[in-house]
Design an enzyme around this catalytic site. Structure first.
Site, PDB file in Angstrom:
ATOM      1  N   LYS A 171       0.842  -1.209   0.000  1.00 29.43           N
ATOM      2  CA  LYS A 171       0.000   0.000   0.000  1.00 29.43           C
ATOM      3  C   LYS A 171       0.873   1.253   0.000  1.00 29.43           C
ATOM      4  CE  LYS A 171      -4.227  -1.856   2.089  1.00 29.43           C
ATOM      5  NZ  LYS A 171      -4.704  -2.432   0.861  1.00 29.43           N
ATOM      6  N   LYS A 231      -3.538 -12.140  -7.459  1.00 33.65           N
ATOM      7  CA  LYS A 231      -4.441 -12.877  -6.567  1.00 33.65           C
ATOM      8  C   LYS A 231      -5.892 -12.421  -6.719  1.00 33.65           C
ATOM      9  CE  LYS A 231      -4.736 -11.755  -2.251  1.00 33.65           C
ATOM     10  NZ  LYS A 231      -4.713 -11.488  -0.814  1.00 33.65           N
ATOM     11  N   LYS A 282     -10.627  -9.503  -2.450  1.00 37.58           N
ATOM     12  CA  LYS A 282     -11.827  -8.721  -2.120  1.00 37.58           C
ATOM     13  C   LYS A 282     -11.675  -7.271  -2.543  1.00 37.58           C
ATOM     14  CE  LYS A 282     -11.607 -10.072   2.194  1.00 37.58           C
ATOM     15  NZ  LYS A 282     -11.322 -11.170   3.037  1.00 37.58           N
TER      16      LYS A 282
END
Ligand code: TYM
Length: 334
Positions: free
Chosen positions: A112, A195, A198
């Site tokens: 991040k 990946k 969500k």
């Protein structure tokens, strides 16, 4: 005595088939032979802002899905993380026994920062300590997770070893990650080198467990493949096809080789239809149980009983840790 196993999922969005294949399905399998503790990591969700209403819905759905896929409250202890206060308290103690350098290396935070995301919370930074507390407070021997969580379980392991050396020899059980050979990383249908997650932006890359089956079929049919035109397991050169093979194998409880026997002569379109049939069948079964569970109203009872059981275990370990590190004073009666 059965070995203890613990795991959790953070429903910061809806659960998807990556969560199911990499984690949930294994919890169900292992509850037969291990003392299984499974929780909803709701505190972890708020490391990034969540709309309160949406979060509540996601938590309810996640619990219902735990039960729908076959987690059995008579075999497993199932609860909501925030119902057991000891997690957060041990989490703070573990923060005081881990180093900035260690947390700086945690990929989730590092990624991040690298992407230049602004306003990251302190909770996001220290979240691996809370996860270590989730694991260590129950003395879990094994932690079944997908490959992306391996680093976090290793941190828990490092902290446990450090504190055992520093304070008391067997204060913590040393946990080990348990990662399946097949399915521990399901990839995005749109970008099969990253990946399934969500936090994926577009919805086309991931299949939610509560997706309308027709929509799910469309997503599989639209999955990115390659121009080699041969159905074979070759993650390096054919990541899209290989990902679909893993999904088909995992959702039909077969090996990749067994699936290949059915599909190796197929054209890609036909192969995708084959995978879509398996996915749709699985979703329909899960969703039917999910609706029954929501209507049955058993969720509150499961969570109340689970939290009671978990609190007892967690409190014992927390007391022991607090005593070992000198937080508690001897209490006299006069
Ligand atoms: P979370 O919610 O991101 O993921 C839950 C579980 O699903 C696995 N998983 C996947 N497996 C295969 N393919 C994928 N694409 C995929 N995406 C996710 C994850 O590896 C995980 O096992 N920090 C944890 C939650 C947590 C926890 C814990 C786990 C909190 N405390 C203690 C174990 C023990 C998390 O964010 O997982």
């Amino acid at each position: 005595m059965k070995k203890r196993m613990l795991s959790g999922i953070k429903p910061s969005g809806q659960l998807h088939i990556g969560n199911y294949i990499g984690a949930l399905n294994n919890f169900v399998k292992y509850q037969e032979d291990y003392e299984m503790i499974v929780f909803i990591a709701n505190l972890h969700c708020i490391t990034i802002y969540q709309d309160p209403k949406e979060l509540q819905k996601n938590l309810t759905d996640a619990i219902a899905l735990y039960l729908a896929v076959g987690l059995d409250p008579n075999k497993s202890t199932i609860f909501l993380q925030s119902d057991v206060m000891e997690h957060a308290q041990l989490g703070f103690i573990l923060q005081c026994n881990s180093y900035l350098g260690e947390l700086n290396r945690m990929t989730q935070y590092k990624d991040k920062v690298a992407k230049g995301e602004q306003n990251l919370t302190v909770g996001l930074y220290t979240y691996p300590d809370l996860m270590a507390a989730d694991i260590l407070i129950y003395g879990a021997n094994y932690v079944p997770v997908g490959v992306d969580q391996k680093q976090h379980v290793e941190l828990a392991r490092d902290i446990a070893i450090r504190m055992n050396n520093k304070y008391e020899k067997e204060l913590f059980v040393i946990p080990a990650p348990l990662i399946e050979k097949v399915g521990s990383k399901i990839y995005s249908l749109q970008d099969p080198t990253s990946k399934m997650s969500k936090s994926d932006k577009g919805e086309k890359g991931l299949i939610y467990l509560l997706d309308d089956p027709k929509k799910a079929r469309k997503k599989i049919m639209g999955a990115v493949t390659d121009s080699i035109n041969k159905v074979q397991y070759d993650p390096q050169n054919q990541p899209g096809i290989s990902n679909l093979l893993v999904i088909a194998a995992s959702l039909s409880d077969r090996s990749i080789d067994e699936v290949l026997e059915d599909v190796q002569e197929m054209q890609y379109g036909q192969f995708k239809g084959y995978v879509a049939d398996i996915v749709v069948k699985k979703l329909e079964t899960i969703q039917q149980r999910y609706h029954e569970i929501i209507e049955s109203g058993i969720i509150t009872k499961v969570l109340t009983e689970g939290a009671q059981k978990a609190s007892k275990m967690a409190n014992q370990r927390l007391k022991r840790v607090q005593h070992a590190i000198g937080l508690e004073i001897e209490k006299t009666n006069d």
